[in-house]
Design an enzyme around this catalytic site. Structure first.
Site, mmCIF file in Angstrom:
data_model
loop_
_atom_site.group_PDB
_atom_site.id
_atom_site.type_symbol
_atom_site.label_atom_id
_atom_site.label_comp_id
_atom_site.label_asym_id
_atom_site.label_seq_id
_atom_site.Cartn_x
_atom_site.Cartn_y
_atom_site.Cartn_z
ATOM 1 N N GLU A 1 51.670 38.222 24.520
ATOM 2 C CA GLU A 1 52.473 39.144 23.720
ATOM 3 C C GLU A 1 53.753 38.442 23.273
ATOM 4 O O GLU A 1 54.468 37.867 24.086
ATOM 5 C CB GLU A 1 52.808 40.392 24.536
ATOM 6 C CG GLU A 1 53.864 41.308 23.958
ATOM 7 C CD GLU A 1 53.541 41.777 22.541
ATOM 8 O OE1 GLU A 1 54.482 41.817 21.719
ATOM 9 O OE2 GLU A 1 52.364 42.092 22.257
ATOM 10 N N GLN A 2 54.038 38.525 21.962
ATOM 11 C CA GLN A 2 55.201 37.816 21.446
ATOM 12 C C GLN A 2 56.529 38.443 21.859
ATOM 13 O O GLN A 2 57.538 37.756 21.971
ATOM 14 C CB GLN A 2 55.133 37.732 19.926
ATOM 15 C CG GLN A 2 55.227 39.050 19.200
ATOM 16 C CD GLN A 2 55.239 38.864 17.690
ATOM 17 O OE1 GLN A 2 55.452 37.757 17.190
ATOM 18 N NE2 GLN A 2 55.009 39.932 16.959
ATOM 19 N N ARG B 1 53.631 57.060 21.448
ATOM 20 C CA ARG B 1 53.025 55.730 21.504
ATOM 21 C C ARG B 1 53.541 54.925 22.693
ATOM 22 O O ARG B 1 52.777 54.243 23.379
ATOM 23 C CB ARG B 1 53.308 54.959 20.202
ATOM 24 C CG ARG B 1 52.655 53.585 20.180
ATOM 25 C CD ARG B 1 53.176 52.722 19.049
ATOM 26 N NE ARG B 1 52.469 51.445 19.017
ATOM 27 C CZ ARG B 1 52.739 50.413 19.814
ATOM 28 N NH1 ARG B 1 53.704 50.520 20.723
ATOM 29 N NH2 ARG B 1 52.054 49.290 19.724
ATOM 30 N N TYR C 1 53.975 67.566 15.228
ATOM 31 C CA TYR C 1 53.235 68.027 16.408
ATOM 32 C C TYR C 1 54.044 67.704 17.668
ATOM 33 O O TYR C 1 54.910 66.821 17.672
ATOM 34 C CB TYR C 1 51.847 67.392 16.478
ATOM 35 C CG TYR C 1 51.782 65.883 16.336
ATOM 36 C CD1 TYR C 1 51.909 65.043 17.440
ATOM 37 C CD2 TYR C 1 51.547 65.299 15.093
ATOM 38 C CE1 TYR C 1 51.817 63.677 17.313
ATOM 39 C CE2 TYR C 1 51.458 63.925 14.961
ATOM 40 C CZ TYR C 1 51.591 63.113 16.074
ATOM 41 O OH TYR C 1 51.508 61.754 15.936
ATOM 42 N N ASP D 1 44.487 46.891 14.150
ATOM 43 C CA ASP D 1 45.167 46.714 12.870
ATOM 44 C C ASP D 1 45.044 45.308 12.319
ATOM 45 O O ASP D 1 45.261 45.081 11.122
ATOM 46 C CB ASP D 1 46.650 47.050 13.004
ATOM 47 C CG ASP D 1 46.912 48.545 13.028
ATOM 48 O OD1 ASP D 1 45.981 49.322 12.734
ATOM 49 O OD2 ASP D 1 48.047 48.946 13.347
#
Length: 398
Positions: A34-35, A108, A217, A295
C-alpha cells in the site's frame, strides 16, 4: 494451485484487502503493498447490497460489519422540487428473504478498517505500507515488483488493485483515456442529531431532477447521514475526493431544489467535490501472471452503487480461481472470463442511470410525475436491480 505460490497485491483498498483475506483463508502466501504511509479515514458512504454482503459472509466478517453499519428498511425516489416520494424497493428483511443476504450502508473507512484488521489477524505481516508499486518485470516463473523508493520484490502472481489511477493498468496496457462526464459530485456527512425526525428515516433516498440528483442514506448505526449530490457542471475537473468546497457553493448548485436538500447542505461539516470521470471498460485485464482488480480494471460511475460490491466480488472470485487452477496464468484467465461480462454491464448500466436521474422531463411537475411513474415502475426496477443482487461470487461458475 500449490499453496507455496506467492501472491503480491498492489493496493490495500476494499478490493485488495478482500482478495488478500480470501487468499489467506485458503492458505496462500500473500503480501499487500500500500502506497499510503498509514490507514486514513477517507471517503464517505458505501452501499453494500446482497451480492456484496454474500462475499463479506464468506470472508467471515459480516457479523462485525453489521455492528458498525446501518441496515435500511428500503429505498425511495423523491422529486427534486416538490419532495414527492415513491417507494423504489423494500430492503431489511425483504433483502434477506429475496436475495439471501442483507443490504447494508457503511462508511468506507469503517469497512476498510475492518478488512485491514481481518487481514492482520490472518497474517500480521501481510500488509506493507508506504510501499508504492510503480511497475513490474515478468519472467517465466513470476514477477518482479518495482517500487518508488528503488526497492524490488518478487512473487509468482501480481494483482493490481491500485485504484482508478492504477499504475499496474498503465504498465500492462498503457495510459487510459479518461473522459469528463460533464458532472461533478458533492459529498458530505451530517450528524443525525442536527436534523429533524423526517430526515432521519432508515431509508436510502434518490432525489432526481433536471441536470442533477442527490443520494442520501444513514451510516454508523444511523448516527450520521451520507450526502452525495451530482450536478452537471463543466468548471470543476479535479478527480480527487479530498478537495474541499463550501456549503454556500454546494447550495448554489441546488438552487430551487426542495428545502430538505438545503437543510441537509447547511448541516454538512465539510463538503467535498470531485469531477466524475468516465472510462471505457477494458477488454482485457490479464497478461501472463499479472492481473487487475476493482477500480483498476472497471472504474464505474456511482449510479448503480456497485463499485465496492464489484471489488468484493472480484477478490473472492480471484481467490477461488487461484485455488482451483494449477497454473497462475490459467487461473487469471478464468478469473477474467468469470468477471468481465458482469462488470462491463455494470459500468455501462451506471452511465445509463445518470441519464435517467437527470432527465429534463423532471423540470415540469406534471410531466415529472408521469416520468417517475413510468421509469420506476416495479417491472423496470426489477430489471435494473434483480440481476445485480441475485449474483453470488461464492457460487458463480469459474
Amino acid at each position: 494451485m500449490s499453496k507455496q505460490v506467492s501472491i503480491a497485491i498492489a493496493g490495500a483498498g476494499i478490493g485488495g484487502l478482500a482478495a488478500a483475506l480470501a487468499l489467506l483463508k485458503r492458505g496462500f502466501d500473500v503480501r499487500v503493498y500500500e502506497q499510503a504511509p498509514t490507514l486514513a479515514e477517507i471517503g464517505a458512504g458505501l452501499q453494500i447490497s446482497a451480492n456484496g454482503t454474500d462475499v463479506l459472509e464468506q470472508l467471515g466478517v459480516l457479523d462485525r460489519v453489521k455492528q458498525i453499519a446501518c441496515e435500511p428498511t428500503g429505498k425511495q425516489i423523491r422529486l427534486w422540487s416538490t419532495g414527492q416520494a415513491w417507494n423504489l424497493f423494500d430492503l431489511g428483511a425483504t433483502s434477506v428473504e429475496r436475495y439471501g443476504h442483507p443490504y447494508l450502508m457503511i462508511h468506507r473507512a469503517d469497512l476498510h478498517r475492518l478488512l485491514f484488521e481481518a487481514v492482520h489477524e490472518e497474517a500480521s505481516g501481510a500488509i506493507k505500507t508506504n510501499a508504492r508499486c510503480t511497475g513490474f518485470h515478468q519472467c517465466d516463473d513470476g514477477v518482479t515488483l518495482l517500487f518508488a523508493d528503488g526497492s524490488t520484490s518478487t512473487a509468482n502472481v501480481l494483482v493490481g488493485a491500485d485504484g482508478v489511477h492504477s499504475a499496474m493498468r498503465q504498465a500492462l496496457f498503457g495510459p487510459d483515456r479518461p473522459q469528463f462526464t460533464g458532472c461533478m459530485a458533492w459529498r458530505g456527512l451530517v450528524p443525525m442529531e442536527r436534523l429533524p425526525a423526517r430526515l432521519r428515516a432508515p431509508v436510502g433516498t434518490n432525489w432526481v431532477g433536471p441536470g442533477g440528483h442527490v443520494v442520501m442514506y444513514p451510516l454508523r448505526r444511523g448516527e450520521i447521514l451520507n450526502f452525495v449530490g451530482i450536478v452537471e457542471r463543466d468548471d470543476w475537473k479535479g478527480e480527487s475526493w479530498t478537495d474541499a468546497g463550501t456549503r454556500e457553493e454546494c447550495a448554489a448548485d441546488f438552487k430551487g431544489w426542495h428545502s430538505d436538500i438545503h437543510e441537509i447542505i447547511q448541516n454538512i461539516e465539510t463538503p467535498y467535490k470531485w469531477a466524475l470521470i468516465g472510462r471505457d471498460p477494458l477488454t482485457r485485464w490479464s497478461n501472463g501472471c499479472v492481473t487487475l482488480l476493482g477500480d483498476a480494471c472497471h472504474p464505474t460511475l456511482p449510479f448503480l452503487a456497485q463499485g465496492a460490491n464489484m471489488a468484493l466480488e472480484d477478490g473472492l472470485v480471484l481467490a477461488r480461481c487461484l485455488e482451483k487452477y494449477d497454473a497462475p496464468s490459467a487461473a487469471l484467465q478464468h478469473y477474467e472470463a468469470a468477471r468481465i461480462e458482469r462488470t462491463t454491464k455494470i459500468v455501462r448500466g451506471s452511465a445509463e442511470n445518470a441519464k435517467r436521474f437527470h432527465n429534463p422531463t423532471l423540470a415540469e411537475a406534471a410531466g415529472a410525475k408521469d416520468y417517475v411513474d413510468r421509469e420506476w415502475q416495479e417491472d423496470r426496477v426489477k430489471a435494473r436491480y434483480d440481476w445485480l443482487f441475485k449474483y453470488s461470487a461464492v457460487r458463480a461458475a469459474i
